[in-house]
Structures are given as structure tokens and as C-alpha cells.
Design a protein around this motif. Structure first.
Motif: not given
Length: 145
Positions: A33-39, A58-61, A83-88, A104-108
Motif C-alpha cells: 500500500w502507499e499513502l498517496l502524495d497530493f500534488q 488522506a488516500a491510502v492506495v 488522531g485520525g481514521s483507522q482504515i480496516p 479513505n482517511g482523515f485526521v483531526q
């Protein structure tokens, strides 16, 4: 007789070890998997003063078999994050036809009162074995458009 039993146990142990080694399991350190880097780089703009409950996305792909946790590091002074989301376990892929990806993710983050400026943070994703991060920014200025 003892020697035959010992040899049989050793052979059985070696066979079991070889079967496990050849089972095709992916090592835990090889991320699929990869944490997508926004550009361009993801950023939020806030005016001076405190801002509660602001969110970064966040987008984990790829695919993953353990929970991926989203978080933040290097928070500005006085700022906090619950903290943020926990992606199952699951998968997420960029649509090849549209180029779109499900977020599929976010953080406060609660941003403390800060002087004007740009504050650089790290958005993180971790599966417990590997942690990936991307830079994000908080831009504090008088006017946000």
C-alpha cells in the motif's frame, strides 16, 4: 531406536520450515500500500486565532491486511490532534479511466492561535510495521480565499 526418532523429528521440522518458507507469504516489511502524495501539497488556510476540529484528508492506495492508522507529526506549538481514521484491511485503487481516488482517511487537528506564517506538518499512515508520511501545511494569514 533413539537415533531414528531424532532423525525423523529433525526431518519433519526441516520439512515444516521449508513449507513455511515456500508458502508465498509476503514479508511483513514489504508494503503493498502507499499513502498517496497530493500534488500540489495539501494545505489548509486559517486566520489568526484558535481553530478547533479542522481536518486533513488522506488516500491510502493498494491493498493491506492489517489496519492502517492515519495521524499527524510535527504539530505547530500548542496545536493538538485527536488522531485520525483507522482504515480496516482492504484495498483502494485509483480509477484508471478518471484518475480519481477515493479519500479513505482523515485526521483531526485543533490549531492553536499562531502568528502568521506557514507551518509544515507530516501526515502519516502506519500499518504497525511500516510508516509512510507526506508533508502538509497550515497557512496562517489574515485572509483565506
Amino acid at each position: 531406536m533413539k537415533t531414528i526418532h531424532r532423525a525423523a523429528r529433525l526431518a519433519l521440522g526441516a520439512t515444516a520450515g521449508l513449507a513455511l518458507a515456500l508458502s508465498g507469504s509476503t514479508p511483513a516489511s514489504a508494503a503493498t500500500w502507499e499513502l498517496l502524495d497530493f500534488q500540489p501539497q495539501q494545505q489548509i488556510c486559517v486566520q489568526p486565532g484558535a481553530h478547533r476540529d479542522t481536518y486533513l484528508v488522506a488516500a491510502v492506495v493498494g491493498s493491506w491486511s492489517t489496519t492502517v492508522r492515519i495521524g499527524l507529526r510535527n504539530l505547530p506549538p500548542g496545536s493538538t490532534s485527536a488522531g485520525g481514521s483507522q482504515i480496516p484491511p482492504g484495498s483502494n485503487y485509483t480509477n484508471p479511466e478518471t484518475g480519481s481516488t477515493v479519500l479513505n482517511g482523515f485526521v483531526q487537528i485543533s490549531v492553536a492561535p499562531l502568528p502568521a506564517g506557514v507551518y509544515n506538518l507530516l501526515l502519516t499512515a502506519s500499518d504497525g510495521t511500516e510508516t509512510q508520511s507526506n508533508p502538509v501545511a497550515i497557512n496562517v494569514k489574515d485572509r483565506c480565499y
